[in-house]
Write an enzyme that holds these catalytic residues in place. Structure first.
Site, PDB file in Angstrom:
ATOM      1  N   HIS A 342      53.069  49.098  43.395  1.00  0.00           N
ATOM      2  CA  HIS A 342      51.682  48.688  43.545  1.00  0.00           C
ATOM      3  C   HIS A 342      51.420  48.304  44.992  1.00  0.00           C
ATOM      4  O   HIS A 342      52.209  47.606  45.594  1.00  0.00           O
ATOM      5  CB  HIS A 342      51.408  47.492  42.632  1.00  0.00           C
ATOM      6  CG  HIS A 342      50.128  46.788  42.950  1.00  0.00           C
ATOM      7  ND1 HIS A 342      48.926  47.446  43.026  1.00  0.00           N
ATOM      8  CD2 HIS A 342      49.877  45.486  43.200  1.00  0.00           C
ATOM      9  CE1 HIS A 342      47.984  46.566  43.307  1.00  0.00           C
ATOM     10  NE2 HIS A 342      48.533  45.379  43.426  1.00  0.00           N
ATOM     11  N   SER A 597      25.290  56.277  37.590  1.00  0.00           N
ATOM     12  CA  SER A 597      26.223  57.335  37.203  1.00  0.00           C
ATOM     13  C   SER A 597      27.069  56.847  36.036  1.00  0.00           C
ATOM     14  O   SER A 597      27.153  55.649  35.766  1.00  0.00           O
ATOM     15  CB  SER A 597      27.117  57.731  38.376  1.00  0.00           C
ATOM     16  OG  SER A 597      27.817  56.604  38.875  1.00  0.00           O
TER      17      SER A 597
END
Length: 913
Positions: A342, A597
């Site tokens: 990560h 969107s």
């Protein structure tokens, strides 16, 4: 002095001469609204000149530097008439004394206007104080005051003033103006930070020496830190001066997110706190400390932090070795064997999306896909379900009962959002797969004509396993691969970084990867959406438009399909950038506006289309072009096909994702821009009745034929197909829509003995012609290399440039995408939107050859550059290279290590980059 000379801008510094040719002043400025000009007296100029001359005479040669004393009390005066000074309380006897000893014609006295906090005069003088004496001498003019102060640097002066008619005497120490004029500044991630100068301290009423942000650059602007800010705290530590800031930065690692407190001069009484992400990528050079060298007049740079600091070490360590982990197709991998990593990113600002309908050409309707695709889709779904990578709809009964129940065995899962029971079923099912994007593009490397640095948008998770998550989003939100992306999940309150792994070269979508291990307890709450590429949407079908608001609240609306296959027709922008071509999109009867969107689903929450944002430019009359956005639906089949290739491990170039090497798909394309024409129009062009009937029989709803609008320059079809050609058939199969051509290209990949060519039947100028046309293979990486030379961003021509249909005959050339203000290319006029085809007579057809040529160029050397503009006009210009301030460097993306590498190609001195 003021005169009606009518001088123009740019003449400042020129001499003002008398009738005998003697210089009596310097032109120092003018008023644009009148013919007035201001002249600077020469007394202080002559003093500086004499000091320099005396220094030369003393050493016999030019000395390294000359010290010219400048004194200051960190305060400003105004010259006000006697009438006003009387109103301020000046006594009559004082006025009479001043008039008596002052030169004839004196009209007023000096009055304190402002005092810089914590300066020598702070708490001693106040605005409105009338200056009477300095060291016992009456001073009513600025020149006399400056002379006394310049001669008393480091000494004390006695000032006699009158405040409201009360005489006062104060003793102040004259400070060296040079000591509070910054001679060094810090450059970090494009930001310019230095001690607050006296001039700005006077303007802002802050004390001198505070840490002042002259330019926010990239790292600070991402955190919404504006210009002219004063940094008060960073990473929890008080910042009193620039050394404090450098010390804090040297302790931080790349990717760290730390708080920063700042204050603005317009809101000085409230500190503002933001989160700043230390740049994780190597897009910018490590922090540089520039110091002015008075002997040479240059600002010399050196690394601002030690080489052993975590900032530098973490940058050098980079990502893990690509050979540590490798992976076969995802369906064959055991999550227990995969190691994930990560990395932290930061948030970005967004851009407003506006709607337009003028750029959409409406023709035809949508046809279904082959049944083979559905069988493959079912097979992939079964494999995913067997692996447990996608949380499907086992909770559907729970949803119908009134609430979506997430697993509670994982600690922290109670943070998952409880979905309202009054939401639609589709909204409840799909919300765990919705993601809000915040995208920021670094200004130093805005490639491919990207038109903004900030983007917002909604995406949908299409794959979610223990070690890999994939999100689909439109390319108006994720436009280029060199981006910082932060994902905010609707189902769980967390924000994590992500990276672009696939940019479709034609269709308006991108795939972005995130590390599920960074979700913590949220990994069990997040789920992938169910994709439903079949059956294809038709006119009149009901769908649910689902998306996210800026507050991450899911919103849905039931809508009806009005046209399932509108052909997109977006014109080229002034600055070529990505635009969707050869696409059919979905139109609805209602929506939430051009800034919204999301996705289109059926009643069960299965994704049928991506409700995506498109970008275009419109021009109204003679005004300049304006950017506009509109939203339309992208059928999910194109996204599912790419996902299937990634899941099944289709052979392709490897790249590192979350520490694991994964093969990424290639896309075979016919690099030709097409547009549909109704058969009724095609008949007028001479198309035979037989072909009209055959095409109408193949697609009785569309009744259209595809025509060539243009070929991409450098493509294999460029010399074969011509503008206006009608594509009738491929391999004797009639062609009526873009999907037919895509399927024909995919069959070439599936065929073992394929040579990558299409047997096409076209109609050209009344004749039917058979052609063998080659196809091109493109990856989904986008532009992965750039060179910064003399302040210009140079790259190989990207698809939007090649879509113009023209490349220079002189060996193509490298493309100038951007330029920087104040750089050599700015000074000598080498602007963007042109190709560099030769440097000093040596061809530069690509970046590699361009780098080899510029390696041999020396500092301050004049270079002859031959360019070709986008309109085809050639030009030759010269520019002087400046390697001191504008070294030549390149950025390259390495898929095997998933890192951007910055390398200095040529510099006057090592900069630590």
């Amino acid at each position: 002095m003021q005169a009606a000379s009518g001088t123009k801008g740019g003449s400042s510094g020129s001499p003002v001469v008398d009738c005998q040719g003697r210089a009596v002043a310097l032109n120092a400025g003018s008023k644009s609204s009148s013919a007035s000009a201001f002249f600077l007296p020469l007394e202080r100029v002559v003093r500086a000149l004499n000091l320099i001359r005396d220094c030369w005479d003393a050493f016999g040669i030019k000395s390294e530097s000359v010290y010219i004393p400048r004194g200051t009390l960190q305060m400003t005066f105004q010259h006000k008439g006697f009438e006003e000074t009387r109103r301020l309380g000046l006594r009559n006897e004082t006025e009479q004394m001043v008039r008596l000893v002052s030169p004839a014609g004196e009209t007023g006295m000096l009055v304190v206007d402002s005092v810089v906090p914590e300066g020598p005069a702070h708490k001693h003088l106040e605005p409105g104080d009338v200056l009477v004496h300095i060291n016992g001498e009456v001073v009513t003019q600025f020149l006399a005051m400056e002379t006394l102060l310049d001669d008393s640097v480091g000494k004390e002066v006695n000032l006699q003033i009158e405040r409201g008619g009360v005489p006062l005497t104060v003793k102040l120490e004259v400070e060296d103006l040079h000591s509070i004029t910054p001679n060094h500044f810090l450059e970090v991630s494009g930001a310019v930070i230095h001690p607050l100068s006296y001039q700005q301290a006077r303007n802002f009423r802050f004390k001198c020496g505070l840490v002042y942000v002259a330019e926010a650059g990239y790292m600070l602007s991402r955190a919404s830190v504006p210009r002219h800010s004063i940094i008060k705290k960073f990473a929890g530590e008080d910042i009193e001066n620039l050394d404090d800031l450098i010390a804090v930065i040297s302790k931080l690692s790349r990717g760290a997110r730390v708080p920063l407190e700042y204050v603005k001069y317009t809101d000085r009484y409230r500190n503002k706190s933001v989160l700043v992400t230390i740049d994780q990528h190597g897009w910018y050079a490590p922090p540089q400390l520039y110091t002015r060298n008075d002997a040479t007049g240059l600002w010399n740079a050196k690394l601002a932090i030690p080489l052993e600091s975590p900032f530098v070490v973490s940058h050098r360590a980079g990502h893990m070795d690509a050979n540590l982990n490798s992976v076969s197709p995802l369906t064959e991998s055991s999550p227990m064997d995969l190691k994930c990593q990560h990395e932290s990113e930061n948030t970005a600002d967004g851009c407003v999306k506006m709607q337009t309908d003028e750029e959409i050409a409406v023709d035809g309707s949508h046809s279904g896909e082959d049944s083979i695709i559905e069988k493959k889709r079912r097979r992939v779904d079964e494999e995913i379900a067997a692996e447990g990578t996608i949380s499907s709809f086992g909770d559907l009964d729970d949803i119908k009962d009134g609430a979506l129940r997430h697993p509670s065995s994982v600690e922290g899962s109670d943070l998952a959002r409880t979905i309202s029971s009054n939401a639609s079923l589709a909204e409840q099912v799909i919300e765990p797969a919705l993601v809000m994007f915040e995208v920021h593009v670094p200004p130093i490397c805005m490639l491919d004509g990207v038109h903004s640095q900030h983007f917002f948008g909604t995406g949908v998770i299409i794959y979610h396993s223990d070690c890999l998550g994939l999100v689909a989003v439109d390319r108006n939100t994720v436009a280029v691969s060199i981006s910082d992306i932060m994902l905010s999940f609707a189902a769980y309150p967390i924000e994590i970084p992500a990276e672009v792994v696939f940019l479709h070269p034609v269709h308006n979508f991108a795939l972005v990867a995130y590390d599920p291990s960074a979700l913590g307890a949220g990994a069990s709450v997040i789920r992938a959406a169910k994709l439903l590429p079949e059956p294809a949407l038709r006119r009149g079908d009901s769908v649910y438009l689902v998306g996210l608001s800026r507050s991450l609240q899911a919103t849905s609306r039931k809508s009806t399909i009005t046209n399932p296959c509108t052909a997109v027709n977006i014109g080229s922008a002034d600055c070529p950038r990505y635009r969707a071509i050869n696409m059919e999109v979905i139109e609805l009867d209602t929506d939430f506006g051009s800034s919204f969107s999301g996705i289109l689903t059926d009643e069960q929450g299965r994704v049928q289309a991506l409700w995506a944002s498109f970008s275009t430019q419109l021009k109204y009359g003679c005004s300049s072009s304006e950017d506009h956005q509109f939203v339309r639906g992208i059928p999910i089949y194109a996204i599912s096909q790419v996902l299937e290739k990634i899941i099944s491990g289709t052979p392709g170039p490897f790249r590192l994702i979350n520490g694991i090497r994964r093969p990424m798909p290639l896309v075979r394309l016919l690099e030709v821009e097409l547009y549909p024409t109704l058969l009724s129009k095609a008949r007028s062009y001479g198309l035979s009745d037989n072909w009209v009937q055959a095409l109408a029989k193949k697609d009785p709803v569309r009744r259209q034929v595809l025509r060539v609008k243009g070929c991409l320059a450098g493509s294999k079809a460029e010399k074969l197909l011509e503008q206006g050609d009608m594509i009738l058939a491929i391999n004797k199969e009639p062609i009526t829509c873009f999907l037919d051509i895509e399927n024909a290209c995919q069959k070439l990949d599936q065929s073992i003995d394929s040579d990558g060519v299409l047997n096409m039947t076209i109609f050209r100028q009344g004749k039917e012609i058979d052609l063998i046309v080659g196809t091109d293979v493109r990856d989904g990486n986008g532009s992965t290399r750039m060179v910064n030379w003399c302040g210009s961003i140079i790259q190989d021509p990207h698809s939007a440039v090649r879509a113009l249909g023209f490349l220079p005959k002189e060996g193509h050339g490298v493309y100038v995408a951007r330029w920087c203000h104040g750089s050599p290319v700015h000074r000598y006029g080498l602007y963007a939107l042109q190709w560099i085809v030769e440097v000093n007579g040596q061809p530069t057809p690509d970046l590699e050859s361009f780098i080899e040529v510029v390696k041999g160029l020396e500092d301050r050397e004049f270079v002859r550059v031959k360019t070709v503009h986008l309109n085809g006009k050639p030009r030759v210009l010269t520019l002087k290279q400046d390697l001191h301030y504008w070294p030549t460097w390149e950025l390259t993306f390495e898929p095997e290590t998933d890192t951007w590498k910055r390398r200095t190609i040529k510099a006057l001195q090592p900069t630590g980059a």
